[in-house]
Motif scaffolding. Structure first.
Motif, PDB file in Angstrom:
ATOM      1  N   GLU A 110      23.524 -37.844 -33.013  1.00  0.00           N
ATOM      2  CA  GLU A 110      23.961 -36.824 -32.048  1.00  0.00           C
ATOM      3  C   GLU A 110      22.936 -35.503 -32.440  1.00  0.00           C
ATOM      4  O   GLU A 110      22.663 -35.496 -33.855  1.00  0.00           O
ATOM      5  CB  GLU A 110      25.078 -36.610 -31.702  1.00  0.00           C
ATOM      6  CG  GLU A 110      25.765 -37.757 -30.950  1.00  0.00           C
ATOM      7  CD  GLU A 110      27.178 -37.399 -30.432  1.00  0.00           C
ATOM      8  OE1 GLU A 110      27.318 -36.936 -29.125  1.00  0.00           O
ATOM      9  OE2 GLU A 110      28.159 -37.219 -31.303  1.00  0.00           O
ATOM     10  N   ASP A 112      23.504 -31.952 -32.360  1.00  0.00           N
ATOM     11  CA  ASP A 112      24.302 -31.153 -32.892  1.00  0.00           C
ATOM     12  C   ASP A 112      25.668 -31.182 -32.711  1.00  0.00           C
ATOM     13  O   ASP A 112      26.338 -31.871 -31.633  1.00  0.00           O
ATOM     14  CB  ASP A 112      23.576 -29.715 -32.783  1.00  0.00           C
ATOM     15  CG  ASP A 112      23.431 -29.276 -31.381  1.00  0.00           C
ATOM     16  OD1 ASP A 112      24.424 -29.539 -30.777  1.00  0.00           O
ATOM     17  OD2 ASP A 112      22.305 -28.859 -31.123  1.00  0.00           O
ATOM     18  N   SER A 113      26.574 -30.263 -33.218  1.00  0.00           N
ATOM     19  CA  SER A 113      27.943 -30.232 -32.923  1.00  0.00           C
ATOM     20  C   SER A 113      28.042 -29.564 -31.614  1.00  0.00           C
ATOM     21  O   SER A 113      29.349 -29.798 -31.277  1.00  0.00           O
ATOM     22  CB  SER A 113      28.658 -29.492 -34.037  1.00  0.00           C
ATOM     23  OG  SER A 113      28.094 -28.164 -34.313  1.00  0.00           O
ATOM     24  N   THR A 114      27.217 -28.819 -31.058  1.00  0.00           N
ATOM     25  CA  THR A 114      27.522 -28.053 -29.746  1.00  0.00           C
ATOM     26  C   THR A 114      27.316 -29.072 -28.585  1.00  0.00           C
ATOM     27  O   THR A 114      27.912 -29.053 -27.735  1.00  0.00           O
ATOM     28  CB  THR A 114      26.815 -26.851 -29.555  1.00  0.00           C
ATOM     29  OG1 THR A 114      26.890 -26.014 -30.680  1.00  0.00           O
ATOM     30  CG2 THR A 114      26.773 -25.986 -28.300  1.00  0.00           C
ATOM     31  N   ASN A 115      26.230 -29.699 -28.777  1.00  0.00           N
ATOM     32  CA  ASN A 115      25.767 -30.706 -27.623  1.00  0.00           C
ATOM     33  C   ASN A 115      26.058 -32.149 -28.056  1.00  0.00           C
ATOM     34  O   ASN A 115      25.121 -32.939 -28.301  1.00  0.00           O
ATOM     35  CB  ASN A 115      24.216 -30.581 -27.423  1.00  0.00           C
ATOM     36  CG  ASN A 115      24.089 -29.151 -26.958  1.00  0.00           C
ATOM     37  OD1 ASN A 115      24.579 -28.573 -25.863  1.00  0.00           O
ATOM     38  ND2 ASN A 115      23.496 -28.267 -27.784  1.00  0.00           N
ATOM     39  N   CYS A 116      27.241 -32.511 -28.137  1.00  0.00           N
ATOM     40  CA  CYS A 116      27.744 -33.848 -28.724  1.00  0.00           C
ATOM     41  C   CYS A 116      28.655 -34.396 -27.683  1.00  0.00           C
ATOM     42  O   CYS A 116      29.504 -33.946 -26.874  1.00  0.00           O
ATOM     43  CB  CYS A 116      28.151 -33.917 -30.115  1.00  0.00           C
ATOM     44  SG  CYS A 116      29.731 -32.724 -30.394  1.00  0.00           S
ATOM     45  N   VAL A 117      28.748 -35.785 -27.849  1.00  0.00           N
ATOM     46  CA  VAL A 117      29.811 -36.619 -27.116  1.00  0.00           C
ATOM     47  C   VAL A 117      30.937 -37.047 -27.905  1.00  0.00           C
ATOM     48  O   VAL A 117      31.998 -36.947 -27.662  1.00  0.00           O
ATOM     49  CB  VAL A 117      29.029 -37.717 -26.181  1.00  0.00           C
ATOM     50  CG1 VAL A 117      30.340 -38.473 -25.619  1.00  0.00           C
ATOM     51  CG2 VAL A 117      28.176 -37.362 -25.284  1.00  0.00           C
ATOM     52  N   CYS A 119      30.813 -36.263 -31.427  1.00  0.00           N
ATOM     53  CA  CYS A 119      30.877 -35.236 -32.277  1.00  0.00           C
ATOM     54  C   CYS A 119      31.310 -35.904 -33.531  1.00  0.00           C
ATOM     55  O   CYS A 119      32.321 -35.182 -34.404  1.00  0.00           O
ATOM     56  CB  CYS A 119      32.024 -34.285 -31.842  1.00  0.00           C
ATOM     57  SG  CYS A 119      31.384 -33.497 -30.277  1.00  0.00           S
ATOM     58  N   LEU A 120      30.407 -36.762 -34.115  1.00  0.00           N
ATOM     59  CA  LEU A 120      30.652 -37.369 -35.454  1.00  0.00           C
ATOM     60  C   LEU A 120      29.700 -36.575 -36.411  1.00  0.00           C
ATOM     61  O   LEU A 120      28.506 -37.087 -36.041  1.00  0.00           O
ATOM     62  CB  LEU A 120      30.783 -38.836 -35.409  1.00  0.00           C
ATOM     63  CG  LEU A 120      31.910 -39.424 -34.704  1.00  0.00           C
ATOM     64  CD1 LEU A 120      31.720 -41.076 -34.362  1.00  0.00           C
ATOM     65  CD2 LEU A 120      33.348 -39.007 -35.157  1.00  0.00           C
ATOM     66  N   ALA A 121      29.709 -36.228 -37.518  1.00  0.00           N
ATOM     67  CA  ALA A 121      28.736 -35.765 -38.358  1.00  0.00           C
ATOM     68  C   ALA A 121      28.447 -37.190 -39.220  1.00  0.00           C
ATOM     69  O   ALA A 121      29.216 -37.855 -39.481  1.00  0.00           O
ATOM     70  CB  ALA A 121      29.235 -34.647 -39.238  1.00  0.00           C
ATOM     71  N   TYR A 123      24.774 -34.548 -38.044  1.00  0.00           N
ATOM     72  CA  TYR A 123      23.848 -34.421 -37.118  1.00  0.00           C
ATOM     73  C   TYR A 123      22.456 -34.105 -37.266  1.00  0.00           C
ATOM     74  O   TYR A 123      22.178 -33.893 -38.159  1.00  0.00           O
ATOM     75  CB  TYR A 123      24.481 -33.053 -36.111  1.00  0.00           C
ATOM     76  CG  TYR A 123      25.753 -33.268 -35.784  1.00  0.00           C
ATOM     77  CD1 TYR A 123      26.161 -33.731 -34.452  1.00  0.00           C
ATOM     78  CD2 TYR A 123      26.759 -32.359 -36.411  1.00  0.00           C
ATOM     79  CE1 TYR A 123      27.683 -33.850 -34.136  1.00  0.00           C
ATOM     80  CE2 TYR A 123      28.221 -32.601 -36.060  1.00  0.00           C
ATOM     81  CZ  TYR A 123      28.781 -33.346 -35.109  1.00  0.00           C
ATOM     82  OH  TYR A 123      29.846 -33.361 -34.447  1.00  0.00           O
TER      83      TYR A 123
END
Length: 201
Positions: A110, A112-117, A119-121, A123
């Motif tokens: 994904e 980045d951590s702001t625009n994620c579904v 949200c798994l690093a 990014y």
């Protein structure tokens, strides 16, 4: 397995939308002249246009043309900025034929951590901390003396959201790479090696 990855990558690149953010791609040979038989590297770089708030690069598909009579591709290493292919963070592959290398990669990370579904690093933001980075290094071997031009064609670019990225400029640095014969002294030394071995025995 290779064909399955290729099909998945093609499908991912066909899903890009039609927005128009910009990027610059460049081909950078690491030498302007090499000896016949020697190996040399050619780097492929991209520079994302930050003035347009370009989201991180998510996929690319490009062709690099070269003179197959003068050089041959011996290896290709992807830059790792779209994810680690060995752990399934990206799909990448290349094919060679007729003096053209087609290389392509699609990230499964994904943006980045702001625009994620999920949200798994990691990014793409973690890997692409600079606007300019290396997409791949291609290693060639010089087959014959003479010059070879490189040609770059962009088939598709997509950002981290799948939006289309427009390559506004393609740059070939040191467009011609010249392969030169080995110096005469080297040939003379090589011709004497059997005599040296005979004297030792």
């Amino acid at each position: 397995m290779k064909s399955l990855k290729s099909l998945l990558l093609v499908a991912a690149l066909q899903l890009v939308s039609a927005s128009g953010q910009a990027a610059t791609l460049s081909v950078q040979p690491q030498a302007a002249s090499v000896a016949v038989g020697a190996s040399f590297d050619v780097d492929l770089y991209i520079n994302l246009d930050q003035s347009e708030s370009l989201n991180y690069l998510g996929a690319f598909d490009v062709d690099l043309g070269f003179n197959a009579d003068k050089m041959t591709l011996t290896s290709l290493t992807f830059g790792g900025k779209l994810g680690d292919t060995s752990v399934g963070e990206s799909l990448a592959d290349y094919t060679v034929g007729g003096g053209v290398v087609n290389l392509y990669e699609a990230s499964l990370l994904e943006s980045d951590s702001t625009n994620c579904v999920f949200c798994l690093a990691p990014y793409l933001a973690d890997l692409q901390s600079s606007a300019s980075f290396k997409l791949a290094t291609l290693q060639f071997s010089a087959l014959a003396s003479g010059s070879s031009d490189f040609a770059l064609t962009v088939n598709a670019l997509a950002d981290g959201f799948g939006d289309n990225v427009v390559a506004t400029e393609l740059t070939i640095n040191d467009a011609q790479l010249t392969a030169v014969p080995l110096p005469a002294a080297v040939w003379l030394f090589a011709s004497m090696l059997p005599l040296i071995g005979f004297r030792k025995s």
